[in-house]
Scaffold this motif. Structure first.
Motif, short mmCIF file in Angstrom:
data_model
loop_
_atom_site.label_atom_id
_atom_site.label_comp_id
_atom_site.label_asym_id
_atom_site.label_seq_id
_atom_site.Cartn_x
_atom_site.Cartn_y
_atom_site.Cartn_z
N ARG A 22 0.83 -1.20 0.00
CA ARG A 22 0.00 0.00 0.00
C ARG A 22 0.87 1.27 0.00
N THR A 23 2.08 1.13 0.55
CA THR A 23 3.00 2.27 0.53
C THR A 23 3.71 2.36 -0.81
N ALA A 24 4.15 1.20 -1.30
CA ALA A 24 4.85 1.18 -2.59
C ALA A 24 3.92 1.52 -3.75
N TYR A 25 2.65 1.09 -3.63
CA TYR A 25 1.64 1.37 -4.66
C TYR A 25 0.42 1.97 -3.97
N PRO A 26 0.46 3.26 -3.66
CA PRO A 26 -0.61 3.92 -2.90
C PRO A 26 -1.97 3.85 -3.59
N ASP A 27 -3.02 3.71 -2.78
CA ASP A 27 -4.38 3.56 -3.31
C ASP A 27 -4.81 4.74 -4.16
N SER A 28 -4.28 5.91 -3.89
CA SER A 28 -4.68 7.09 -4.67
C SER A 28 -4.26 6.99 -6.13
N GLN A 29 -3.25 6.15 -6.41
CA GLN A 29 -2.73 6.03 -7.77
C GLN A 29 -2.89 4.64 -8.36
N TYR A 30 -3.02 3.62 -7.50
CA TYR A 30 -3.02 2.24 -7.98
C TYR A 30 -4.11 1.40 -7.30
N ILE A 31 -4.50 0.36 -8.01
CA ILE A 31 -5.24 -0.76 -7.42
C ILE A 31 -4.26 -1.91 -7.43
N ALA A 32 -3.92 -2.44 -6.27
CA ALA A 32 -2.86 -3.45 -6.20
C ALA A 32 -3.26 -4.61 -5.29
N GLN A 33 -2.92 -5.83 -5.74
CA GLN A 33 -3.19 -7.04 -4.95
C GLN A 33 -2.02 -8.00 -5.09
N ARG A 34 -1.68 -8.67 -4.00
CA ARG A 34 -0.58 -9.65 -4.03
C ARG A 34 -1.11 -11.05 -4.26
N GLY A 35 -0.26 -11.87 -4.89
CA GLY A 35 -0.58 -13.28 -5.09
C GLY A 35 0.62 -14.12 -4.71
N ARG A 36 0.38 -15.39 -4.45
CA ARG A 36 1.49 -16.29 -4.11
C ARG A 36 1.22 -17.65 -4.71
N GLY A 37 2.30 -18.45 -4.84
CA GLY A 37 2.16 -19.78 -5.41
C GLY A 37 3.45 -20.55 -5.35
N ASP A 38 3.40 -21.77 -5.83
CA ASP A 38 4.58 -22.63 -5.80
C ASP A 38 5.53 -22.33 -6.95
N SER A 39 5.07 -21.54 -7.91
CA SER A 39 5.93 -21.17 -9.04
C SER A 39 5.69 -19.71 -9.38
N GLU A 40 6.57 -19.18 -10.22
CA GLU A 40 6.42 -17.79 -10.65
C GLU A 40 5.07 -17.57 -11.34
N GLU A 41 4.74 -18.51 -12.21
CA GLU A 41 3.51 -18.38 -13.00
C GLU A 41 2.27 -18.43 -12.12
N THR A 42 2.23 -19.36 -11.16
CA THR A 42 1.05 -19.46 -10.29
C THR A 42 0.93 -18.25 -9.38
N ALA A 43 2.05 -17.68 -8.97
CA ALA A 43 2.02 -16.47 -8.14
C ALA A 43 1.45 -15.31 -8.94
N LYS A 44 1.87 -15.20 -10.20
CA LYS A 44 1.37 -14.13 -11.06
C LYS A 44 -0.13 -14.31 -11.34
N THR A 45 -0.51 -15.56 -11.63
CA THR A 45 -1.93 -15.85 -11.90
C THR A 45 -2.79 -15.54 -10.68
N ASP A 46 -2.28 -15.89 -9.50
CA ASP A 46 -3.03 -15.64 -8.27
C ASP A 46 -3.17 -14.14 -8.02
N ALA A 47 -2.14 -13.38 -8.30
CA ALA A 47 -2.19 -11.93 -8.10
C ALA A 47 -3.26 -11.30 -8.99
N ILE A 48 -3.31 -11.73 -10.25
CA ILE A 48 -4.32 -11.21 -11.18
C ILE A 48 -5.72 -11.65 -10.74
N ALA A 49 -5.81 -12.89 -10.23
CA ALA A 49 -7.10 -13.38 -9.74
C ALA A 49 -7.58 -12.56 -8.54
N GLN A 50 -6.64 -12.15 -7.70
CA GLN A 50 -7.01 -11.32 -6.54
C GLN A 50 -7.55 -9.96 -6.99
#
Length: 324
Positions: A22-50
């Motif tokens: 929230r500090t690195a990507y403040p709400d006033s400028q961004y919509i940001a969500q974190r994702g995690r997974g066992d691989s790079e691809e699953t982490a990225k997919t989870d972040a987009i899903a969030q």
């Protein structure tokens, strides 16, 4: 090594977004969500899903509140269902989504990724969609305003209201993407909110004289009276006191004798004083009714026909007047 570095990182120095996004990507400028997974691809997919889940939950909650406030006091019931998680990726619209390089967090043995939307950039892409729907709604509203016949005017406003609700749906996405930009559409929201009251007012002006030929025991006449009344139309006791006439013609469609079989049908037309048909509908019973006299066959079949007619006409008029 270069190829791997472009996809993710295992650096001992964790990126700022991992613990304080929230500090690195403040709400006033961004919509940001974190994702995690066992691989790079699953982490990225989870972040987009969030991100998708965030939009779906927010839009549906806001839209439900918005439409309920639009229809309050007009006896119009609207419901909006929240999309299930399993369907979220196919249901939500995402614009200008970007992701960070995935990061491997050794302590958890998991990959993390941040998906984010820059509000200004997303609005630039999304604004044409909002403007197109706004123009469509305002055009339909203008057509409704120009209609002189009350029944047709209510129907035209019903069509405009349907368009207006689609506009509101897109506007809820706009509200999440960029609240400051969406605020400029407040007068358009108000225009949508006024329509149910206008429809109700126009329907009250419609006094209908019901003329039914071929009825049995007043079965269809009584049913149609209730059906039309529930749709906000006033039933007149005489043709002189009405500005519309609803002519309902019943056909037995009889076959054979001793016993006789009938497949009754109804043909309904509502016309104004100038003789113009403003609404027409048909209903029929597909299952044959057997009896030894026509009267007994009608006694059995007409209540079924009344039910079919009520279902058909109620659905058609509800759609016509923007009630669903």
């Amino acid at each position: 090594m270069l190829a791997f570095a472009s996809c993710g990182t295992t650096s001992e120095i964790a990126p700022a977004w991992l613990t304080e996004h929230r500090t690195a990507y403040p709400d006033s400028q961004y919509i940001a969500q974190r994702g995690r997974g066992d691989s790079e691809e699953t982490a990225k997919t989870d972040a987009i899903a969030q991100i998708a889940r965030y939009f779906t939950t927010s839009v549906n909650a806001n839209l439900k509140t918005s439409i309920q406030s639009v229809t309050s006091g007009e006896n119009v019931s609207e419901t909006t269902s929240v999309v299930n998680d399993v369907d979220v990726m196919s249901q939500v619209e995402l614009f200008a989504v970007e992701t960070t390089d995935p990061y491997f967090f050794k302590k958890e043995n998991k990959w993390y990724c941040l998906a984010y939307i820059e509000r200004e950039k997303a609005w630039t892409q999304y604004q044409p969609t909002v403007e197109n729907l706004k123009s469509e709604f305002l055009s339909m509203k203008k057509n409704a305003e120009s209609e002189s016949d009350s029944f047709l005017k209510a129907a035209a406003y019903g069509k405009a209201y349907g368009s207006g609700k689609k506009f509101l749906e897109k506007l809820e996405y706009a509200r999440i993407l960029n609240p400051k930009k969406e605020a400029a559409y407040e007068s358009d929201r108000k225009a949508v909110s006024e329509i149910p009251g206008i429809i109700s007012s126009e329907r009250e002006k419609c006094t209908v004289y019901l003329a039914v030929s071929g009825d049995y025991g007043n079965t269809i006449t009584s049913s149609l009276t209730q059906t039309l009344s529930k749709q906000g139309l006033k039933i007149a006791k005489s043709a002189a006191g009405a500005n519309y006439t609803a002519n309902a013609v019943l056909e037995n469609n009889a076959a054979g004798s001793d016993p006789i079989s009938i497949y009754p049908s109804l043909d309904l037309k509502i016309t104004n004083r100038e003789g113009k048909t403003v609404y027409a509908s048909q209903a029929k019973v597909s299952r044959k009714t057997l009896a030894y006299t026509l009267e007994n066959a009608q006694k059995k079949a007409f209540p079924i026909l009344a039910g079919e007619a009520n279902k058909t006409i109620s659905a058609e008029l509800s759609k016509l007047f923007g009630n669903n």
